[in-house]
Design a protein around this motif. Sequence first.
Motif, PDB file in Angstrom:
ATOM      1  N   PRO A   3       0.880  -1.285  -0.034  1.00 43.86           N
ATOM      2  CA  PRO A   3       0.165  -0.183  -0.084  1.00 43.86           C
ATOM      3  C   PRO A   3       0.820   1.225  -0.103  1.00 43.86           C
ATOM      4  O   PRO A   3       1.788   1.385   0.553  1.00 43.86           O
ATOM      5  CB  PRO A   3      -0.781  -0.134   1.230  1.00 43.86           C
ATOM      6  CG  PRO A   3       0.043  -1.003   2.013  1.00 43.86           C
ATOM      7  CD  PRO A   3       0.913  -1.943   1.393  1.00 43.86           C
ATOM      8  N   TYR A   5       0.322   5.470   0.663  1.00 39.99           N
ATOM      9  CA  TYR A   5      -0.735   6.543   0.991  1.00 39.99           C
ATOM     10  C   TYR A   5      -0.248   7.943   0.662  1.00 39.99           C
ATOM     11  O   TYR A   5       0.966   8.268   0.723  1.00 39.99           O
ATOM     12  CB  TYR A   5      -0.828   6.437   2.533  1.00 39.99           C
ATOM     13  CG  TYR A   5      -1.266   4.969   2.937  1.00 39.99           C
ATOM     14  CD1 TYR A   5      -2.442   4.573   3.228  1.00 39.99           C
ATOM     15  CD2 TYR A   5       0.085   4.211   3.321  1.00 39.99           C
ATOM     16  CE1 TYR A   5      -2.719   3.229   3.507  1.00 39.99           C
ATOM     17  CE2 TYR A   5      -0.181   2.917   3.780  1.00 39.99           C
ATOM     18  CZ  TYR A   5      -1.590   2.485   3.965  1.00 39.99           C
ATOM     19  OH  TYR A   5      -1.909   0.988   4.243  1.00 39.99           O
ATOM     20  N   ASP A  49      -2.021  -0.379   6.582  1.00 41.46           N
ATOM     21  CA  ASP A  49      -1.791  -1.948   6.358  1.00 41.46           C
ATOM     22  C   ASP A  49      -1.409  -2.254   7.765  1.00 41.46           C
ATOM     23  O   ASP A  49      -0.689  -1.564   8.510  1.00 41.46           O
ATOM     24  CB  ASP A  49      -0.859  -2.314   5.266  1.00 41.46           C
ATOM     25  CG  ASP A  49      -0.893  -3.529   5.234  1.00 41.46           C
ATOM     26  OD1 ASP A  49       0.023  -4.329   5.682  1.00 41.46           O
ATOM     27  OD2 ASP A  49      -1.718  -4.310   4.171  1.00 41.46           O
ATOM     28  N   GLY A  53       4.016  -0.150   4.510  1.00 39.62           N
ATOM     29  CA  GLY A  53       3.548   0.785   3.521  1.00 39.62           C
ATOM     30  C   GLY A  53       4.385   1.934   3.231  1.00 39.62           C
ATOM     31  O   GLY A  53       5.533   2.082   3.943  1.00 39.62           O
ATOM     32  N   SER A  55       4.283   6.095   2.603  1.00 35.54           N
ATOM     33  CA  SER A  55       3.491   7.348   2.758  1.00 35.54           C
ATOM     34  C   SER A  55       4.281   8.499   2.371  1.00 35.54           C
ATOM     35  O   SER A  55       5.210   8.801   2.783  1.00 35.54           O
ATOM     36  CB  SER A  55       3.068   7.291   4.440  1.00 35.54           C
ATOM     37  OG  SER A  55       2.534   6.438   4.831  1.00 35.54           O
TER      38      SER A  55
END
Length: 247
Positions: A3, A5, A49, A53, A55
């Motif tokens: 993931p 972000y 998650d 991840g 970000s």
Amino acid sequence: MFPIYLFEDNVEQRNSYREIINKTIMINEFAMELRTVTDDQKAILTSLDQKNGLSFLDMEIGENKQAGLELATQVRTRLPLAKIVFITTHDELSFVTLERRIAPLDYILKDQSPDLIEQRIVKDINVVQDELKTADDQREDVFNYKLGARYFSFALDDVILLSTCKLRPGNVQLQALHKTAEFPGNLNALEEKYPSLFRCDKSSLVNLHHIQSYDSRNKELLLDAGIRCKVSFRKSRELNKILKDQL
């Protein structure tokens, strides 16, 4: 999917970063997804998650000049291995990230040209992808192969058969659950890297978990998906012993 972000309140910049991230993922076919794009801290935190991840965080949201810093602190607390990149106009706050032990992957200043910002975002995604690839290479339960400039990974348990390509020497044919592929490689290196696979003969490696039956007289394996594979005379004794021990 790994993931990513994005935390940004400027709509124009948010859309630009979103496009850069999605384009990088699509072009390289990375096993990643841009999961959340928002200016709301809670939206990021609720979608995190449980493992990891990447970000991209704007430092200033609205009147709060340290919103991204506050969010990064919470992300680091929940996910110690998470990758954090700040995209901000506040270069003076880089020292605060050290004090709070956030250890960002990158600190991108918005006063750079759009091209330089894009290059930094793309580079950060590639750095994370390389780290993921290295981690997968070190896992015994993941099968990896490279096709051109792209890396592919999936569960080793899904591999059914690896065989040399007779028409294209130096290539390996992969047959797995729900997947077939051909890639440059050789069975000797694959046998050494994945010792759980069984060498049937000079041109085949099989996953014994996918055996349906073995005809010892004709020395032929029937594997899942109706795949058949010959076993050499030398290897047949070893296979018989393995199967007998499993009973």
